[in-house]
Enzyme design. Sequence first.
Site, short mmCIF file in Angstrom:
data_model
loop_
_atom_site.label_atom_id
_atom_site.label_comp_id
_atom_site.label_asym_id
_atom_site.label_seq_id
_atom_site.Cartn_x
_atom_site.Cartn_y
_atom_site.Cartn_z
N ASP A 156 0.89 -1.15 0.00
CA ASP A 156 0.00 0.00 0.00
C ASP A 156 0.94 1.21 0.00
O ASP A 156 1.91 1.25 0.75
CB ASP A 156 -0.85 -0.01 1.28
CG ASP A 156 -1.87 1.10 1.27
OD1 ASP A 156 -3.07 0.78 1.22
OD2 ASP A 156 -1.49 2.29 1.32
N SER A 157 0.66 2.20 -0.83
CA SER A 157 1.65 3.27 -0.99
C SER A 157 1.76 4.18 0.23
O SER A 157 2.62 5.05 0.27
CB SER A 157 1.37 4.09 -2.25
OG SER A 157 0.30 4.98 -2.06
N SER A 158 0.90 3.97 1.23
CA SER A 158 1.10 4.73 2.47
C SER A 158 2.38 4.26 3.17
O SER A 158 2.87 4.91 4.09
CB SER A 158 -0.11 4.61 3.39
OG SER A 158 -0.50 3.26 3.52
N THR A 209 -2.31 5.28 -5.24
CA THR A 209 -2.59 6.70 -5.52
C THR A 209 -2.26 7.62 -4.34
O THR A 209 -2.02 8.81 -4.53
CB THR A 209 -4.07 6.91 -5.90
OG1 THR A 209 -4.89 6.49 -4.80
CG2 THR A 209 -4.43 6.13 -7.15
N ASP A 210 -2.25 7.06 -3.12
CA ASP A 210 -2.10 7.93 -1.94
C ASP A 210 -0.80 8.74 -1.95
O ASP A 210 -0.81 9.92 -1.61
CB ASP A 210 -2.19 7.11 -0.65
CG ASP A 210 -3.61 6.61 -0.38
OD1 ASP A 210 -4.55 7.15 -1.00
OD2 ASP A 210 -3.77 5.69 0.45
N GLN A 249 -1.20 26.83 0.62
CA GLN A 249 -2.29 25.86 0.82
C GLN A 249 -3.25 25.89 -0.36
O GLN A 249 -3.99 24.93 -0.58
CB GLN A 249 -3.06 26.19 2.11
CG GLN A 249 -2.25 25.98 3.35
CD GLN A 249 -2.98 26.39 4.61
OE1 GLN A 249 -4.20 26.56 4.61
NE2 GLN A 249 -2.24 26.54 5.69
N1 ASP Z 1 -4.14 3.00 -0.25
C1 ASP Z 1 -3.94 2.84 -1.66
C2 ASP Z 1 -2.50 3.14 -1.97
O1 ASP Z 1 -2.13 4.24 -2.13
C3 ASP Z 1 -4.84 3.71 -2.43
C4 ASP Z 1 -4.77 3.54 -3.93
O2 ASP Z 1 -3.90 2.90 -4.50
O3 ASP Z 1 -5.65 4.12 -4.61
O4 ASP Z 1 -1.71 2.25 -2.07
#
Ligand code: ASP
Length: 353
Positions: free
Chosen positions: A54-56, A86-87, A266
């Site tokens: 997961d990209s987090s 996407t994160d 911001q």
């Molecule tokens: N939590 C996911 C990530 O960034 C979200 C996504 O891929 O849309 O890995």
Amino acid sequence: MPRVLLLHTGGTLGMAGGRPSALRPAAFFKTLKARVPELFQLADIELQLFSNLDSSEMQPELWQRMATHLHQQLPQFDGAVVTHGTDTLAYTASALSLMLRNPPCPVVLTGSQRPLGEVRSDARLNLIDAVLSALEGPREVTICFDSHLYRGNRARKVKVAEYDAFDSPNCPVLGTLGVDATFEPGLRSKGPFRLFEKLDSRVLLLKVYPGLDPALPLQLLPHVRGLILEAYGAGNFPIDPELGRSFMPLFTQAKERGVPVVVVSQAHRNGVDLSLYESGAAALAQGVMGGADMTPSAALVKLMQGLAYHPRSPEALARFIQTPVAGELTVGRPTVEPPARGRRGSTRRTKAE
Ligand code: ASP
């Protein structure tokens, strides 16, 4: 057949599961071959697994490994696609754009809002468009998402649950992939392909908000090497000592400690102009730098890189921060352009029509 590297790092597009259980990383390459076999008609695609996260979980150390790997691999390919959650996609795109200077071929990041294995997934089209962009798009680090190609270091994730998850408010799109695919020429390459892999991640990114007590970041100053301030509007923050939350002591202390401060906005459109209001002007006098129209994620990675390459020269660091190296900022007064999305690209039509 042209050769394309597809480097998988993880993200929703490669996940499985979903309600009532949580989405988690799954076997992506097997699903890819089953769900998008036509991808392999566009190019000779080499699948490489970098990670399946997961990209987090993305971190600067992983950017360093990824950039080093791509620096080694890119000369053997006509284009590269990096699949990513996407994160933190915009952070990774910013990092790769600053670490891989003058890439020999397009480097296109993509992901999706729904896993590839799902019927209503956006992953299939994003992957096909990303491969096409890797073959025909500009030779720079970009993000391909929902039929648009964005400059990687200008993009922001703007939506959580809609397919048009990205935008680049301060930079027109570099490609539109509708019935026709059209691409802009992109950055003009200046010099040889080089890797700048060093980063100093001891940077704090702080958002200004009503009620923030600057004594908090003041306490953190001894632990950081650089500070990015996401300020209001044109680069504003409280400075009135009588109202009790002035940022001036923070700036004075930062200057004394040799901690560079970069201000970004911001607001998503346009950028900071520290000379416009009193607070910005007072900060400028303390050596605070304006980050023009950089996104906070691009400014963050750029400061990490600047600190690593110019650890002892504040002048060289300031020059580096304020000069674009990969199209990440607009020099001078940030321009006011028509909104990026929906503008038609003006140049090449795709050869794959
Ligand atoms: N939590 C996911 C990530 O960034 C979200 C996504 O891929 O849309 O890995």
